[in-house]
Design a protein around this motif. Structure first.
Motif, PDB file in Angstrom:
ATOM      1  N   SER A 303       0.982  -0.980  -0.004  1.00  0.00           N
ATOM      2  CA  SER A 303       0.080  -0.034   0.009  1.00  0.00           C
ATOM      3  C   SER A 303       0.849   1.289  -0.030  1.00  0.00           C
ATOM      4  O   SER A 303       1.933   1.196   0.579  1.00  0.00           O
ATOM      5  CB  SER A 303      -0.933  -0.153   1.264  1.00  0.00           C
ATOM      6  OG  SER A 303      -1.726   1.209   1.228  1.00  0.00           O
ATOM      7  N   TRP A 341       7.619  -3.117   4.762  1.00  0.00           N
ATOM      8  CA  TRP A 341       6.786  -3.271   6.053  1.00  0.00           C
ATOM      9  C   TRP A 341       7.071  -2.328   6.802  1.00  0.00           C
ATOM     10  O   TRP A 341       7.948  -1.583   7.125  1.00  0.00           O
ATOM     11  CB  TRP A 341       7.089  -4.755   6.412  1.00  0.00           C
ATOM     12  CG  TRP A 341       8.150  -4.981   7.069  1.00  0.00           C
ATOM     13  CD1 TRP A 341       8.768  -4.657   8.219  1.00  0.00           C
ATOM     14  CD2 TRP A 341       9.070  -6.178   6.578  1.00  0.00           C
ATOM     15  NE1 TRP A 341       9.931  -5.240   8.497  1.00  0.00           N
ATOM     16  CE2 TRP A 341      10.392  -6.109   7.514  1.00  0.00           C
ATOM     17  CE3 TRP A 341       9.292  -6.832   5.240  1.00  0.00           C
ATOM     18  CZ2 TRP A 341      11.443  -6.892   7.202  1.00  0.00           C
ATOM     19  CZ3 TRP A 341      10.380  -7.541   4.918  1.00  0.00           C
ATOM     20  CH2 TRP A 341      11.600  -7.508   6.293  1.00  0.00           C
ATOM     21  N   GLU A 347       0.599  -6.180   8.288  1.00  0.00           N
ATOM     22  CA  GLU A 347       1.181  -5.739   6.789  1.00  0.00           C
ATOM     23  C   GLU A 347       2.094  -6.775   6.243  1.00  0.00           C
ATOM     24  O   GLU A 347       2.324  -7.307   5.365  1.00  0.00           O
ATOM     25  CB  GLU A 347       1.883  -4.392   6.801  1.00  0.00           C
ATOM     26  CG  GLU A 347       1.028  -3.091   6.692  1.00  0.00           C
ATOM     27  CD  GLU A 347       2.067  -2.082   6.765  1.00  0.00           C
ATOM     28  OE1 GLU A 347       1.312  -0.942   6.828  1.00  0.00           O
ATOM     29  OE2 GLU A 347       3.315  -2.040   6.743  1.00  0.00           O
ATOM     30  N   ASP A 350       0.708 -10.115   5.777  1.00  0.00           N
ATOM     31  CA  ASP A 350      -0.309 -10.218   4.775  1.00  0.00           C
ATOM     32  C   ASP A 350       0.867 -10.433   3.623  1.00  0.00           C
ATOM     33  O   ASP A 350       0.707 -11.444   2.603  1.00  0.00           O
ATOM     34  CB  ASP A 350      -0.613  -9.350   4.322  1.00  0.00           C
ATOM     35  CG  ASP A 350      -2.007  -8.827   5.207  1.00  0.00           C
ATOM     36  OD1 ASP A 350      -2.385  -9.838   6.040  1.00  0.00           O
ATOM     37  OD2 ASP A 350      -2.543  -7.883   5.225  1.00  0.00           O
TER      38      ASP A 350
END
Ligand SMILES: Cc1ncc(COP(=O)(O)O)c(C=O)c1O
Length: 378
Positions: A303, A341, A347, A350
């Protein structure tokens, strides 16, 4: 010089994780596993902080070299260091390293126990034994149990300083998967057998992160956490939501965008001229497989400014292509930080799930080329 690709390690977060750990295991002593360079975070600074600030007094490493390096680097700190895997007792010279540096080998084979008891130089080193209760890796096996007790009696050893075993499957639900309960039952039987033979077990431990996250095995004097103290849960992804662990990552892996250009779907990218899958903007980031950002990261999603970005093309030794959506065209700039990260452990979890890796690997594969930068905000 400014490190633009770095692993930022935040000691304050380690402190918070430790405080939270103590709420889960208020009665247990902590033997903190710092092997493999403290799971990639830098063994010496991590142990120094954990010992001096958090008051942790026992640390576990894998090899005698790691133990000697730790002791020599922190000769002014008071702590115990245990070598778990490659203890090398068969190399005669090593007794001197164990004795002079106050390092304790964890004896996990009958042959090593014999060497240890026969060599008077080991007399003043605590007797630490690890038994196999079902992991089938290292650990004195049940077929050697009687012989090991015979050896202890032969050498008039009436005390085991620390009795250990290791769970194979505590990352799975302990309620559903019988294995961990079975191992723990065997461990308890083992302790009874020693008691019945007049041998006192002073300290004992079996629980690693997965067991601690499920509050299992806490009847023992010690727990041996590794991964959770660095942040992430160690539980398998399908069961992770049940974890009692609420830690944050102590590290953020950051790199820098060093070039940007617009792309159209099908434009060739990097080695192999791999076609770009979508229109958008490519940012070249300053990290590659030479840093531990392996080729298997190809396709991974991240992201950035609240929008999805992903690795496209083949990863080079020092660089990778990140594809940003067209909506970010004016919001991605050379010199900006790109975070792989951060503090939010989910995060990293994932990412490791997406890559079909375990978080242990993501940490440990970071190469020495990545500077570890330590900060302690007040
Ligand atoms: C013997 C032993 N105990 C404890 C641990 C810590 O495990 P974790 O990082 O899953 O907490 C390890 C790690 O490999 C280990 O080998």
């Amino acid at each position: 010089m400014r490190y633009r690709t770095r692993l930022c390690v935040d000691f304050n977060v380690l402190g918070e994780n430790f405080s939270f750990l103590k709420t889960l295991v208020p009665k247990n002593e902590i033997l903190f596993m710092v092997k493999a360079n403290a799971y990639g975070h830098g063994m010496v600074p991590i142990v120094q902080y954990a010992n001096k600030v958090l008051g942790i007094k026992e640390f576990g490493v894998a090899t005698i070299e790691e133990g000697a390096y730790l002791r020599d680097s922190l000769s002014n700190c008071e702590f115990e260091v245990y070598v778990f895997s490659d203890i090398q007792l068969d190399l005669g010279v090593n007794w001197n390293i164990y004795r002079s540096r106050r390092i304790t080998p964890v004896l996990s084979r009958l042959e090593d126990l014999k060497t240890f008891l026969e060599n008077r130089s080991y007399n003043h080193i605590p007797l630490v034994l690890k038994y196999n209760t079902g992991m089938n890796r290292l650990g004195i096996s049940d077929k050697d149990l009687e012989k090991s007790i015979g050896l202890l009696k032969k050498y008039n050893r009436t005390h085991i300083s620390h009795l250990m075993s290791h769970f194979s499957s505590s990352f799975l639900s302990i309620n559903k998967v019988k294995k961990t309960n079975n191992q723990f039952r065997v461990f308890k039987e083992l302790k009874k057998i020693f008691r019945d033979n007049g041998i006192t077990v002073e300290k004992s431990s079996i629980s690693n992160s997965g067991a601690i996250e499920q509050k299992f095995g806490l009847e023992e004097s010690h727990v041996r956490p590794g991964l959770i103290l660095y942040g992430p849960s160690s539980l398998s992804s399908d069961f992770r939501e049940k974890s009692l662990w609420k830690g944050k990552n102590i590290s953020s892996l950051e790199t820098t965008i060093i070039s940007t250009f617009n792309v159209k779907k099908g434009d060739p990218l990097g080695y192999g001229a791999i076609p770009c899958p979508e229109d958008g903007l490519v940012g070249i980031v300053s990290i590659g497989y030479g840093d531990g950002f392996l080729s298997s990261y190809q396709g991974a999603t991240f992201s950035f400014k609240g929008r999805p970005a992903r690795v496209v093309g083949r990863i080079s030794m020092d660089m990778a292509h990140i594809l940003f959506p067209p909506s970010l065209k004016n919001d991605v700039h050379v010199g900006e930080t790109f975070r792989i990260w951060g503090e939010d452990s989910s995060e990293l979890l994932d990412l490791s799930d997406e890559l079909k890796r375990i978080p242990y690997e993501l940490f440990c594969q970071l190469s020495p080329r990545i500077p570890r930068v330590y900060n302690l905000t007040q």
